[in-house]
Design a protein around this motif. Sequence first.
Motif, short mmCIF file in Angstrom:
data_model
loop_
_atom_site.label_atom_id
_atom_site.label_comp_id
_atom_site.label_asym_id
_atom_site.label_seq_id
_atom_site.Cartn_x
_atom_site.Cartn_y
_atom_site.Cartn_z
N UNK A 158 0.79 -1.23 0.00
CA UNK A 158 0.00 0.00 0.00
C UNK A 158 0.83 1.29 0.00
N UNK A 159 2.08 1.20 0.40
CA UNK A 159 2.87 2.42 0.56
C UNK A 159 4.26 2.22 -0.01
N UNK A 160 4.83 3.23 -0.65
CA UNK A 160 6.22 3.10 -1.11
C UNK A 160 7.21 3.08 0.05
N UNK A 161 6.74 3.36 1.27
CA UNK A 161 7.60 3.31 2.44
C UNK A 161 7.84 1.87 2.89
N UNK A 162 7.01 0.93 2.45
CA UNK A 162 7.18 -0.48 2.81
C UNK A 162 8.02 -1.17 1.74
N UNK A 163 9.13 -1.80 2.16
CA UNK A 163 10.05 -2.42 1.22
C UNK A 163 10.55 -3.75 1.75
N UNK A 164 10.90 -4.66 0.84
CA UNK A 164 11.51 -5.93 1.23
C UNK A 164 12.98 -5.70 1.57
N UNK A 165 13.62 -6.71 2.12
CA UNK A 165 15.05 -6.61 2.43
C UNK A 165 15.87 -6.30 1.17
N UNK A 166 15.54 -6.97 0.08
CA UNK A 166 16.29 -6.74 -1.16
C UNK A 166 16.11 -5.32 -1.68
N UNK A 167 14.90 -4.82 -1.58
CA UNK A 167 14.67 -3.44 -2.02
C UNK A 167 15.43 -2.45 -1.14
N UNK A 168 15.45 -2.71 0.17
CA UNK A 168 16.23 -1.85 1.07
C UNK A 168 17.71 -1.91 0.71
N UNK A 169 18.22 -3.12 0.48
CA UNK A 169 19.63 -3.30 0.18
C UNK A 169 20.01 -2.58 -1.11
N UNK A 170 19.11 -2.60 -2.09
CA UNK A 170 19.38 -1.91 -3.37
C UNK A 170 19.54 -0.41 -3.16
N UNK A 171 18.95 0.11 -2.11
CA UNK A 171 19.09 1.53 -1.80
C UNK A 171 20.16 1.79 -0.74
N UNK A 172 20.92 0.76 -0.39
CA UNK A 172 22.00 0.93 0.58
C UNK A 172 21.52 0.96 2.01
N UNK A 173 20.38 0.33 2.29
CA UNK A 173 19.80 0.33 3.63
C UNK A 173 19.64 -1.09 4.15
N UNK A 174 19.40 -1.22 5.45
CA UNK A 174 19.13 -2.50 6.10
C UNK A 174 17.99 -2.29 7.09
N UNK A 175 17.25 -3.35 7.46
CA UNK A 175 16.14 -3.17 8.40
C UNK A 175 16.57 -2.59 9.74
N UNK A 176 17.74 -2.89 10.21
CA UNK A 176 18.24 -2.27 11.44
C UNK A 176 17.53 -2.71 12.71
N UNK A 177 17.08 -3.96 12.76
CA UNK A 177 16.48 -4.47 13.98
C UNK A 177 14.99 -4.24 14.11
N UNK A 178 14.39 -3.55 13.17
CA UNK A 178 12.95 -3.31 13.26
C UNK A 178 12.17 -4.58 12.91
N UNK A 179 11.01 -4.72 13.50
CA UNK A 179 10.13 -5.85 13.21
C UNK A 179 9.44 -5.59 11.87
N UNK A 180 9.03 -6.65 11.15
CA UNK A 180 8.31 -6.44 9.90
C UNK A 180 7.02 -5.63 10.14
N UNK A 181 6.74 -4.69 9.25
CA UNK A 181 5.54 -3.86 9.36
C UNK A 181 4.36 -4.51 8.65
#
Length: 134
Positions: free
Chosen positions: A25-48
């Motif tokens: 529903x939101x572009x703010x929600x991303x999978x691990x791979x999508x985060x990694x492609x942008x140079x990010x990691x979940x950082x300990x947060x629980x899945x939303x």
Amino acid sequence: MRAIDLDPTGEHHGGLPTYPWRWAPSPDLMTRRQLRAEGLRPGGQEPAAQIVCRSGQRIGYLYRRSLALPVRPMTPARWRAHQRMMLARRTCPLCRAVTEHCIPTSLGCCLDCADGLALAELEQLLSLARAVPA
């Protein structure tokens, strides 16, 4: 799409909002791979939320991009450890030859050593090679 795959409140999936494939529903929600492609990691947060695909056979967790942290950089020590790990995966435990590819885990040794050996002989040699330190 199955009706059970669309559960935005999480009522049927333990409180975790659930969406069908490609329905985030939101572009703010991303999978691990999508985060990694942008140079990010979940950082300990629980899945939303989660995405269900293949008729419920596969689940992908979604994380909030706004809470994600930058990927930790590879330090020289981590690079050295990675190189040693890859060298160990390419080294045959029987003949100690270093190959250009990783040794198949199904064989446990290089193709040259496995070629022509019976399965019982191969298992015996591998158990001996594991017992002797390198």
